[in-house]
Design a protein around this motif. Structure first.
Motif, mmCIF file in Angstrom:
data_model
loop_
_atom_site.group_PDB
_atom_site.id
_atom_site.type_symbol
_atom_site.label_atom_id
_atom_site.label_comp_id
_atom_site.label_asym_id
_atom_site.label_seq_id
_atom_site.Cartn_x
_atom_site.Cartn_y
_atom_site.Cartn_z
ATOM 1 N N GLY A 1 -32.900 -26.838 12.298
ATOM 2 C CA GLY A 1 -31.960 -27.949 12.149
ATOM 3 C C GLY A 1 -32.437 -28.980 11.131
ATOM 4 N N TRP A 2 -33.750 -29.246 11.142
ATOM 5 C CA TRP A 2 -34.297 -30.211 10.185
ATOM 6 C C TRP A 2 -34.238 -29.690 8.751
ATOM 7 N N VAL A 3 -34.416 -28.400 8.553
ATOM 8 C CA VAL A 3 -34.305 -27.810 7.206
ATOM 9 C C VAL A 3 -32.883 -28.017 6.680
ATOM 10 N N ILE A 4 -31.895 -27.786 7.528
ATOM 11 C CA ILE A 4 -30.498 -28.008 7.125
ATOM 12 C C ILE A 4 -30.258 -29.484 6.825
ATOM 13 N N THR A 5 -30.788 -30.363 7.672
ATOM 14 C CA THR A 5 -30.620 -31.806 7.460
ATOM 15 C C THR A 5 -31.218 -32.241 6.121
ATOM 16 N N ILE A 6 -32.410 -31.760 5.811
ATOM 17 C CA ILE A 6 -33.063 -32.121 4.542
ATOM 18 C C ILE A 6 -32.282 -31.549 3.360
ATOM 19 N N ALA A 7 -31.800 -30.336 3.501
ATOM 20 C CA ALA A 7 -31.002 -29.732 2.425
ATOM 21 C C ALA A 7 -29.735 -30.545 2.164
ATOM 22 N N VAL A 8 -29.065 -30.987 3.217
ATOM 23 C CA VAL A 8 -27.854 -31.805 3.045
ATOM 24 C C VAL A 8 -28.205 -33.155 2.432
ATOM 25 N N ALA A 9 -29.351 -33.736 2.820
ATOM 26 C CA ALA A 9 -29.781 -35.009 2.232
ATOM 27 C C ALA A 9 -30.007 -34.858 0.724
ATOM 28 N N VAL A 10 -30.629 -33.765 0.308
ATOM 29 C CA VAL A 10 -30.859 -33.514 -1.122
ATOM 30 C C VAL A 10 -29.527 -33.326 -1.841
ATOM 31 N N LEU A 11 -28.631 -32.543 -1.239
ATOM 32 C CA LEU A 11 -27.316 -32.335 -1.850
ATOM 33 C C LEU A 11 -26.526 -33.646 -1.925
ATOM 34 N N THR A 12 -26.676 -34.487 -0.905
ATOM 35 C CA THR A 12 -26.002 -35.789 -0.906
ATOM 36 C C THR A 12 -26.482 -36.631 -2.083
ATOM 37 N N TYR A 13 -27.780 -36.564 -2.375
ATOM 38 C CA TYR A 13 -28.345 -37.318 -3.490
ATOM 39 C C TYR A 13 -27.807 -36.798 -4.830
ATOM 40 N N PHE A 14 -27.813 -35.479 -5.010
ATOM 41 C CA PHE A 14 -27.398 -34.908 -6.294
ATOM 42 C C PHE A 14 -25.896 -34.949 -6.523
ATOM 43 N N PHE A 15 -25.104 -34.820 -5.473
ATOM 44 C CA PHE A 15 -23.656 -34.772 -5.636
ATOM 45 C C PHE A 15 -22.961 -36.071 -5.247
ATOM 46 N N ASP A 16 -23.743 -37.084 -4.974
ATOM 47 C CA ASP A 16 -23.208 -38.409 -4.666
ATOM 48 C C ASP A 16 -22.209 -38.371 -3.494
ATOM 49 N N TRP A 17 -22.578 -37.617 -2.448
ATOM 50 C CA TRP A 17 -21.767 -37.585 -1.235
ATOM 51 C C TRP A 17 -22.041 -38.852 -0.431
ATOM 52 N N PRO A 18 -21.181 -39.194 0.488
ATOM 53 C CA PRO A 18 -21.426 -40.383 1.315
ATOM 54 C C PRO A 18 -22.710 -40.231 2.144
ATOM 55 N N ASN A 19 -23.468 -41.297 2.236
ATOM 56 C CA ASN A 19 -24.714 -41.295 3.006
ATOM 57 C C ASN A 19 -24.479 -41.055 4.501
ATOM 58 N N LEU A 20 -23.272 -41.302 4.932
ATOM 59 C CA LEU A 20 -22.935 -41.126 6.343
ATOM 60 C C LEU A 20 -23.152 -39.673 6.787
ATOM 61 N N ILE A 21 -22.955 -38.725 5.879
ATOM 62 C CA ILE A 21 -23.109 -37.301 6.219
ATOM 63 C C ILE A 21 -24.539 -37.001 6.636
ATOM 64 N N TRP A 22 -25.501 -37.338 5.777
ATOM 65 C CA TRP A 22 -26.879 -36.995 6.136
ATOM 66 C C TRP A 22 -27.411 -37.909 7.225
ATOM 67 N N ALA A 23 -26.916 -39.139 7.296
ATOM 68 C CA ALA A 23 -27.352 -40.032 8.379
ATOM 69 C C ALA A 23 -26.919 -39.472 9.737
#
Length: 163
Positions: free
Chosen positions: A32-54
């Protein structure tokens, strides 16, 4: 009938079951943490809302607590078993407690199984098979699991001869 007071099966599984279940919970949480970190990285690169990874971080923290600390403790407290001459009683559950009686006359065979984590802690699971189902008594000391397997198989043979 035992009367108005329902007695639990008297035997508990090994204390080391907690360690095994916590290790299993750790690896589940790690995924689960690997997926969370991957989404956090994607959020940074694709400028997704921070609410997703939070939200994923909060869910990962909750999942980690549940599967490493809370669920193994409750599961260990609830797991009980008792092997009698005429039946095997198994109790398990987290929120809903399930109690199963397996008549010795229905037992077809008994196995023990042991994965790498159970082997590390010298534990084994006893699997009792009937024609329709199989029932497990998890995380017993290996010697105890072997004794129970032999005892059940002996009682099941005696039961078959009496029929």
């Amino acid at each position: 009938m035992r009367g108005s007071c329902v007695l639990e099966p008297k035997n508990r599984i090994s204390d080391n079951a907690l360690k095994v279940w916590r290790i299993t919970g750790f690896f589940t949480s790690l995924f689960g943490w690997v997926i969370t970190i991957a989404v956090a990285v994607l959020t940074y690169f694709f400028d997704w809302p921070n609410l997703i990874w939070a939200a994923l971080v909060i869910m990962s923290i909750a999942h980690t607590y549940l599967f490493i600390f809370l669920i193994p403790s409750i599961r260990w407290k609830r797991w009980r078993y008792e092997v009698r001459e005429s039946e095997i009683e198994i109790q398990s559950g987290l929120i809903i407690i399930k109690r199963t009686l397996v008549p010795m006359s229905r037992v077809q065979h008994v196995d023990t199984k042991q994965g790498p984590v159970l082997r590390r802690y010298d534990l084994a699971t006893v699997v009792v098979s009937t024609a329709a189902t199989s029932h497990e008594i998890p995380a017993l000391d290996t010697a105890e699991a072997d004794d129970i397997r032999y005892f059940i198989s002996t009682l099941a043979k005696v039961e078959e001869e009496d029929v």
